[in-house]
Write a protein that holds these residues in place. Structure first.
Motif: not given
Length: 320
Positions: A28-33, A40-41, A43-54
């Motif tokens: 069940e934990r695996g299905h939720r994750a 994740a890919p 979100l990582v790109l958004f954080l590095v190239f989107g949110l962080a520059p803002i």
């Protein structure tokens, strides 16, 4: 027999083994994750190239961030106050660029919403060569702004341009200052932009038109509805989400205009066609005042966010 039934019932009511519970919990934990692993890919790109520059841009706007100076002291909201203080050196230039951007947006957006819609309605009909005309109207959009700007800069030149030559050949004034005087500079910028980008919006409208069920048009014809009635009561309601998308993206694109004014009119006459994005680039890369440029960017982004929210509130799609 009663003893056997009681034993069987006791076995059925007995809890499952602890190992099975652990395996079920892990599954069940695996299905939720799983969704988060797929996200994740991005979100990582958004954080590095989107949110962080803002966030970094907001941080810079709170400093006297001059690229020519080693120290960059924290000054709080001083850069923002300069944009609203008439005593500041940046006040007049900033609001002049805001005015230029507003003029271009107000003039171009209605045309870029209405003209592509009419074009899409025509291209949605069945006639010989329809595919060719669809490609022809979309073709200018694939060209870069540098190509478009330099091409029309030469075509609209007051002395050597082909446009004035053709006008003179048919008896019209052949000395119109298309890129050096107002209102002709605005006519040039808006006209070139509509010619260049209306094909993209037309394609979006075409996709929306093809999603409207044909049965609705047939029912309207049976009820005696005219072409105008079908457009008002079938086409427009069916295109409401598409209209919202086109309107919002067109406002954002027009407000961020830079290449056309930079290449075609070069800000002329004077600086009357110098837009906000041009002012931000000039402040940050020519004057090296990155702190002030960041404050301009943040303020401009907030203004566009407010406009987008208003659009969604006014034109949002309702299932009723």
């Amino acid at each position: 027999m009663a003893d056997v039934i009681e034993v069987g019932a006791a076995r059925d009511d007995a809890p499952p083994p602890a190992g099975r519970n652990r395996r079920r919990g892990a599954t069940e934990r695996g299905h939720r994750a799983t969704p988060y692993l797929f996200l994740a890919p991005y979100l990582v790109l958004f954080l590095v190239f989107g949110l962080a520059p803002i966030l970094f841009g907001i941080w810079i706007s709170l400093h006297q961030w001059d690229l020519q100076l080693p120290n960059r002291p924290f000054i709080g909201l001083e850069n923002y106050r300069d944009l609203f203080s008439s005593d500041s050196a940046d006040y007049a230039d900033w609001w002049s660029s805001v005015r230029a951007t507003a003029i271009f947006t107000v003039l171009s957006v209605p045309l870029l919403v209405v003209v592509p819609l009419g074009l899409a309605l025509l291209l949605n009909e069945k006639f010989p060569g329809r595919t060719f005309f669809r490609a022809a109207f979309f073709a200018p959009y694939v060209l870069g702004v540098a190509v478009i700007g330099l091409l029309w800069r030469f075509l609209l030149d007051a002395n050597l341009g082909l446009v004035n030559r053709l006008l003179g050949a048919v008896g019209l004034p052949a000395d119109t200052p298309w890129v050096t005087d107002v209102p002709w500079a605005w006519v040039s910028l808006v006209g070139v932009t509509v010619w260049w980008t209306c094909g993209f919006n037309a394609v979006i409208y075409l996709a929306g038109l093809q999603d409207i069920p044909a049965e609705l048009y047939e029912a309207a014809r049976v009820d005696g509805a005219t072409a105008w009635d079908r457009f008002r009561h079938v086409t427009l309601p069916g295109l409401r989400p598409v209209l919202l998308f086109v309107l919002t993206t067109t406002i954002l694109a027009s407000a961020n205009v830079f290449g056309q004014s930079f290449l075609i009119t070069q800000g002329a006459p004077g600086e009357q066609t110098r837009t906000v994005v041009w002012r931000i680039v000039d402040e940050g890369l020519r004057n090296y005042d990155v702190g002030q440029a960041s404050a301009m960017s943040v303020l401009f982004a907030l203004l566009l966010a407010v406009v987008s929210i208003v659009n969604f509130r006014l034109f949002r799609y309702r299932e009723d």
